[in-house]
Design a protein around this motif. Sequence first.
Motif, mmCIF file in Angstrom:
data_model
loop_
_atom_site.group_PDB
_atom_site.id
_atom_site.type_symbol
_atom_site.label_atom_id
_atom_site.label_comp_id
_atom_site.label_asym_id
_atom_site.label_seq_id
_atom_site.Cartn_x
_atom_site.Cartn_y
_atom_site.Cartn_z
ATOM 1 N N LEU A 136 0.402 -1.095 -0.037
ATOM 2 C CA LEU A 136 0.198 0.472 -0.230
ATOM 3 C C LEU A 136 0.704 1.430 -0.163
ATOM 4 C CD1 LEU A 136 -2.884 1.323 0.234
ATOM 5 C CD2 LEU A 136 -2.213 0.870 2.953
ATOM 6 N N GLN A 137 2.128 1.678 1.105
ATOM 7 C CA GLN A 137 2.764 2.588 0.448
ATOM 8 C C GLN A 137 3.408 2.873 -0.502
ATOM 9 O OE1 GLN A 137 2.632 4.291 3.064
ATOM 10 N NE2 GLN A 137 1.535 3.524 5.051
ATOM 11 N N LYS A 138 3.576 1.750 -1.303
ATOM 12 C CA LYS A 138 4.125 2.268 -2.496
ATOM 13 C C LYS A 138 3.293 2.400 -3.663
ATOM 14 C CE LYS A 138 7.739 0.524 -4.335
ATOM 15 N NZ LYS A 138 9.230 -0.491 -4.543
ATOM 16 N N VAL A 139 1.951 2.084 -3.338
ATOM 17 C CA VAL A 139 1.193 2.538 -4.352
ATOM 18 C C VAL A 139 0.594 4.419 -4.071
ATOM 19 C CG1 VAL A 139 -1.327 2.121 -4.151
ATOM 20 C CG2 VAL A 139 -0.366 0.093 -4.695
ATOM 21 N N LEU A 140 0.725 4.427 -2.618
ATOM 22 C CA LEU A 140 0.212 6.122 -2.138
ATOM 23 C C LEU A 140 1.138 6.873 -2.507
ATOM 24 C CD1 LEU A 140 -0.763 4.658 1.811
ATOM 25 C CD2 LEU A 140 -2.352 5.454 -0.138
ATOM 26 N N LYS A 141 2.326 6.467 -2.679
ATOM 27 C CA LYS A 141 3.466 6.994 -2.941
ATOM 28 C C LYS A 141 3.722 7.099 -4.999
ATOM 29 C CE LYS A 141 8.804 7.390 -3.064
ATOM 30 N NZ LYS A 141 9.808 6.864 -2.672
ATOM 31 N N VAL A 142 2.875 6.434 -5.532
ATOM 32 C CA VAL A 142 2.723 6.831 -6.721
ATOM 33 C C VAL A 142 1.802 7.397 -6.930
ATOM 34 C CG1 VAL A 142 2.358 5.976 -8.698
ATOM 35 C CG2 VAL A 142 4.004 4.478 -7.568
ATOM 36 N N ALA A 143 0.379 7.057 -6.376
ATOM 37 C CA ALA A 143 -0.793 8.457 -6.269
ATOM 38 C C ALA A 143 -0.315 9.394 -5.989
ATOM 39 C CB ALA A 143 -1.990 7.866 -5.166
ATOM 40 N N THR A 144 0.365 9.690 -5.076
ATOM 41 C CA THR A 144 1.231 10.925 -4.424
ATOM 42 C C THR A 144 1.229 11.584 -6.121
ATOM 43 O OG1 THR A 144 1.044 10.445 -2.585
ATOM 44 C CG2 THR A 144 2.397 12.485 -3.164
ATOM 45 N N THR A 145 2.669 11.235 -6.578
ATOM 46 C CA THR A 145 3.154 11.083 -7.986
ATOM 47 C C THR A 145 2.402 12.134 -8.565
ATOM 48 O OG1 THR A 145 5.109 10.030 -7.433
ATOM 49 C CG2 THR A 145 5.142 11.274 -9.579
ATOM 50 N N GLU A 146 0.978 11.133 -8.706
ATOM 51 C CA GLU A 146 1.029 11.459 -9.582
ATOM 52 C C GLU A 146 -0.250 13.031 -9.758
ATOM 53 O OE1 GLU A 146 -0.096 9.927 -12.924
ATOM 54 O OE2 GLU A 146 1.766 9.565 -12.980
ATOM 55 N N ARG A 147 -0.339 13.007 -8.587
ATOM 56 C CA ARG A 147 -1.297 14.344 -8.035
ATOM 57 C C ARG A 147 -0.882 15.221 -7.925
ATOM 58 N NH1 ARG A 147 -1.600 17.129 -3.184
ATOM 59 N NH2 ARG A 147 -0.732 14.521 -2.141
ATOM 60 N N GLU A 148 0.453 15.684 -7.988
ATOM 61 C CA GLU A 148 1.761 16.173 -7.739
ATOM 62 C C GLU A 148 2.303 17.055 -9.459
ATOM 63 O OE1 GLU A 148 4.997 15.308 -5.387
ATOM 64 O OE2 GLU A 148 4.390 15.649 -3.771
ATOM 65 N N PHE A 149 1.939 15.884 -10.353
ATOM 66 C CA PHE A 149 2.016 16.187 -11.371
ATOM 67 C C PHE A 149 0.672 17.054 -11.825
ATOM 68 C CE2 PHE A 149 5.330 12.893 -12.555
ATOM 69 C CZ PHE A 149 6.379 13.882 -13.209
ATOM 70 N N GLY A 150 -0.653 16.139 -11.201
ATOM 71 C CA GLY A 150 -1.708 17.594 -11.851
ATOM 72 C C GLY A 150 -1.668 18.716 -11.187
ATOM 73 N N ASN A 151 -0.971 18.942 -10.574
ATOM 74 C CA ASN A 151 -1.238 20.387 -9.546
ATOM 75 C C ASN A 151 -0.637 21.199 -10.439
ATOM 76 O OD1 ASN A 151 -2.300 19.429 -7.409
ATOM 77 N ND2 ASN A 151 -0.496 19.358 -5.606
ATOM 78 N N CYS A 152 1.127 20.278 -10.563
ATOM 79 C CA CYS A 152 2.550 21.308 -11.806
ATOM 80 C C CYS A 152 1.431 21.842 -13.054
ATOM 81 C CB CYS A 152 3.635 19.941 -11.722
ATOM 82 S SG CYS A 152 4.787 21.455 -12.547
ATOM 83 N N LEU A 153 0.692 20.933 -13.342
ATOM 84 C CA LEU A 153 0.213 21.047 -14.697
ATOM 85 C C LEU A 153 -0.867 21.965 -14.539
ATOM 86 C CD1 LEU A 153 -0.039 17.303 -15.989
ATOM 87 C CD2 LEU A 153 1.132 19.162 -17.116
ATOM 88 N N PHE A 154 -1.747 22.072 -13.512
ATOM 89 C CA PHE A 154 -3.330 23.368 -13.056
ATOM 90 C C PHE A 154 -2.745 24.232 -13.121
ATOM 91 C CE2 PHE A 154 -6.075 25.392 -10.706
ATOM 92 C CZ PHE A 154 -6.477 25.148 -10.703
ATOM 93 N N ARG A 155 -1.274 24.399 -12.231
ATOM 94 C CA ARG A 155 -0.891 25.730 -12.430
ATOM 95 C C ARG A 155 -0.303 26.160 -13.224
ATOM 96 N NH1 ARG A 155 1.599 23.150 -7.287
ATOM 97 N NH2 ARG A 155 3.444 22.976 -8.568
ATOM 98 N N GLN A 156 0.101 25.420 -14.145
ATOM 99 C CA GLN A 156 0.822 25.997 -15.633
ATOM 100 C C GLN A 156 -0.762 25.986 -16.771
ATOM 101 O OE1 GLN A 156 3.914 23.708 -18.093
ATOM 102 N NE2 GLN A 156 3.914 22.782 -16.113
ATOM 103 N N ASN A 157 -1.558 26.400 -16.103
ATOM 104 C CA ASN A 157 -3.008 26.078 -16.580
ATOM 105 C C ASN A 157 -3.337 25.499 -17.950
ATOM 106 O OD1 ASN A 157 -3.903 28.766 -14.969
ATOM 107 N ND2 ASN A 157 -2.419 29.935 -16.965
ATOM 108 N N ARG A 158 -2.600 23.821 -17.384
ATOM 109 C CA ARG A 158 -3.277 22.887 -18.872
ATOM 110 C C ARG A 158 -3.855 22.089 -17.387
ATOM 111 N NH1 ARG A 158 2.416 20.758 -19.747
ATOM 112 N NH2 ARG A 158 0.739 19.446 -20.429
ATOM 113 N N PHE A 159 -5.481 22.607 -17.961
ATOM 114 C CA PHE A 159 -6.136 21.726 -16.917
ATOM 115 C C PHE A 159 -6.895 20.352 -16.819
ATOM 116 C CE2 PHE A 159 -6.568 26.858 -16.819
ATOM 117 C CZ PHE A 159 -6.373 26.939 -15.262
ATOM 118 N N TYR A 160 -6.961 19.962 -18.737
ATOM 119 C CA TYR A 160 -7.468 18.649 -19.431
ATOM 120 C C TYR A 160 -5.910 17.931 -18.550
ATOM 121 C CZ TYR A 160 -11.384 20.484 -21.767
ATOM 122 O OH TYR A 160 -12.109 21.283 -22.385
ATOM 123 N N ASP A 161 -4.349 18.659 -19.118
ATOM 124 C CA ASP A 161 -3.856 17.040 -18.526
ATOM 125 C C ASP A 161 -3.929 17.049 -17.001
ATOM 126 O OD1 ASP A 161 -2.787 17.494 -21.343
ATOM 127 O OD2 ASP A 161 -1.930 18.882 -21.064
#
Length: 300
Positions: A136-161
Amino acid sequence: MQDISGDRGVLKDVLREGTGDLVAPDSSVLVKYSGYLEHMDKPFDSNYFRKTPRLMKLGEDITLWGMELGLLTMRRGELARFLFKPTYAYGVLGCPPLIPPNTTVLFEIELLDFLDSAEADMFFALTAEQQDKFPLQKVLKVATTEREFGNCLFRQNRFYDAKARYKRALLLLRRRQSVPLEERHLVEADKLLVLLNLSFTYLKLGQPPQALRYGEQALSINQKNAKALFRCGQACLLMTEYEKARDFLVRAQREQPFNHDINNELKKLARDYRVYTDKEREMCQRMFSPGDDGAAGEDG
């Protein structure tokens, strides 16, 4: 200047120190850079004029070997100047007509942020059955990375990505629903963050029904979450569902009485509702007021 390649092919001068860890291999980086030829004041290549520089993956999106080596020596917030000899830049042939043959170039690079995606990339290369065997801990880490990628794209106004990244994280977390009770709160806490991000992203995309749906899913995890209540209120207001909007926003205000965004949204709701009722009243008056046709007939 510091020799970071061992053969003086890449030299580095730190202009501003950064903080935290060094960039990891296979990371995705967010950088601002400018490249200069000798005796030239203006850069031959720069992304400093872009409002939102794009995320670039080491080993894929960065073509200069020297820049890749240089980035691996940097920390978040660092600003550095690099000299790249031809072997680490554009080679013996250069890049005509812009870069002459056998040219040493200077690059000024600012590392805004980076995300270590190596573990996530390896995880998503596996089959679903293989992924489900991960702790589980590894899965949570991967999910967090994906969310952080989303946050980075959101800050670039790339909302679909950003939405695509958030949904990938959410899918991972939903597949880990049948975990022991003592670990379930870890999954639910991460799910709540992703659902809030999705609700906000759909608001930015101008799709309030979807924003409301994800906001309500967040409330099913924590019914007193002020952000979830606020997002639901915003979505309902955009859909002109004024009573539902008021209910959500008043509940959000109850949780955070001094939150300016919530209080301002309640004021906006009051204004919009007043305009709406005025229009309704005007429409009713037109429907039920005596027509002009009868009066015209009497005059004839």
